[in-house]
Design a protein around this motif. Structure first.
Motif, PDB file in Angstrom:
ATOM      1  N   LEU A 128       0.827  -1.207   0.000  1.00  0.00           N
ATOM      2  CA  LEU A 128       0.000   0.000   0.000  1.00  0.00           C
ATOM      3  C   LEU A 128       0.858   1.253   0.000  1.00  0.00           C
ATOM      4  CD1 LEU A 128      -2.880  -0.882   2.472  1.00  0.00           C
ATOM      5  CD2 LEU A 128      -3.082  -0.345   0.055  1.00  0.00           C
ATOM      6  N   SER A 129       1.909   1.246   0.784  1.00  0.00           N
ATOM      7  CA  SER A 129       2.810   2.387   0.833  1.00  0.00           C
ATOM      8  C   SER A 129       3.439   2.646  -0.527  1.00  0.00           C
ATOM      9  CB  SER A 129       3.899   2.143   1.878  1.00  0.00           C
ATOM     10  OG  SER A 129       4.847   3.184   1.865  1.00  0.00           O
ATOM     11  N   ALA A 130       3.892   1.601  -1.179  1.00  0.00           N
ATOM     12  CA  ALA A 130       4.512   1.759  -2.497  1.00  0.00           C
ATOM     13  C   ALA A 130       3.495   2.250  -3.531  1.00  0.00           C
ATOM     14  CB  ALA A 130       5.121   0.435  -2.935  1.00  0.00           C
ATOM     15  N   LEU A 131       2.291   1.711  -3.490  1.00  0.00           N
ATOM     16  CA  LEU A 131       1.279   2.133  -4.456  1.00  0.00           C
ATOM     17  C   LEU A 131       0.916   3.599  -4.285  1.00  0.00           C
ATOM     18  CD1 LEU A 131      -1.088  -0.969  -4.504  1.00  0.00           C
ATOM     19  CD2 LEU A 131       0.456  -0.197  -6.297  1.00  0.00           C
ATOM     20  N   TYR A 132       0.717   4.035  -3.046  1.00  0.00           N
ATOM     21  CA  TYR A 132       0.399   5.441  -2.811  1.00  0.00           C
ATOM     22  C   TYR A 132       1.557   6.346  -3.227  1.00  0.00           C
ATOM     23  CZ  TYR A 132      -4.030   4.783  -0.403  1.00  0.00           C
ATOM     24  OH  TYR A 132      -5.329   4.500  -0.116  1.00  0.00           O
ATOM     25  N   THR A 133       2.781   5.915  -2.970  1.00  0.00           N
ATOM     26  CA  THR A 133       3.939   6.723  -3.338  1.00  0.00           C
ATOM     27  C   THR A 133       4.066   6.822  -4.853  1.00  0.00           C
ATOM     28  OG1 THR A 133       5.048   6.057  -1.297  1.00  0.00           O
ATOM     29  CG2 THR A 133       6.417   6.991  -3.024  1.00  0.00           C
ATOM     30  N   TRP A 134       3.879   5.716  -5.567  1.00  0.00           N
ATOM     31  CA  TRP A 134       3.985   5.723  -7.027  1.00  0.00           C
ATOM     32  C   TRP A 134       2.905   6.584  -7.675  1.00  0.00           C
ATOM     33  CZ3 TRP A 134       4.712  -0.214  -7.065  1.00  0.00           C
ATOM     34  CH2 TRP A 134       6.061  -0.512  -6.833  1.00  0.00           C
TER      35      TRP A 134
END
Length: 50
Positions: free
Chosen positions: A10-16
């Motif tokens: 989730l963190s990676a998706l929001y950051t991307w």
């Protein structure tokens, strides 16, 4: 065992997607999970059957 991987995802998706605050927030949630699990496993007895 799957929870930290899901929160990192989730963190990676929001950051991307450009939501840096949400990504950092989920990263902090992941860090809190790792710290809780670390203290739990460091203080629990190690039961070995010999």
């Amino acid at each position: 065992m799957m929870l930290p991987f899901a929160t990192v995802l989730l963190s990676a998706l929001y950051t991307w997607r450009g939501h840096r605050r949400a990504g950092a927030g989920w990263w902090w949630v992941t860090l809190a999970i790792y710290i809780c699990w670390c203290f739990y496993h460091m203080t629990s007895p190690l039961n070995l059957s010999l």
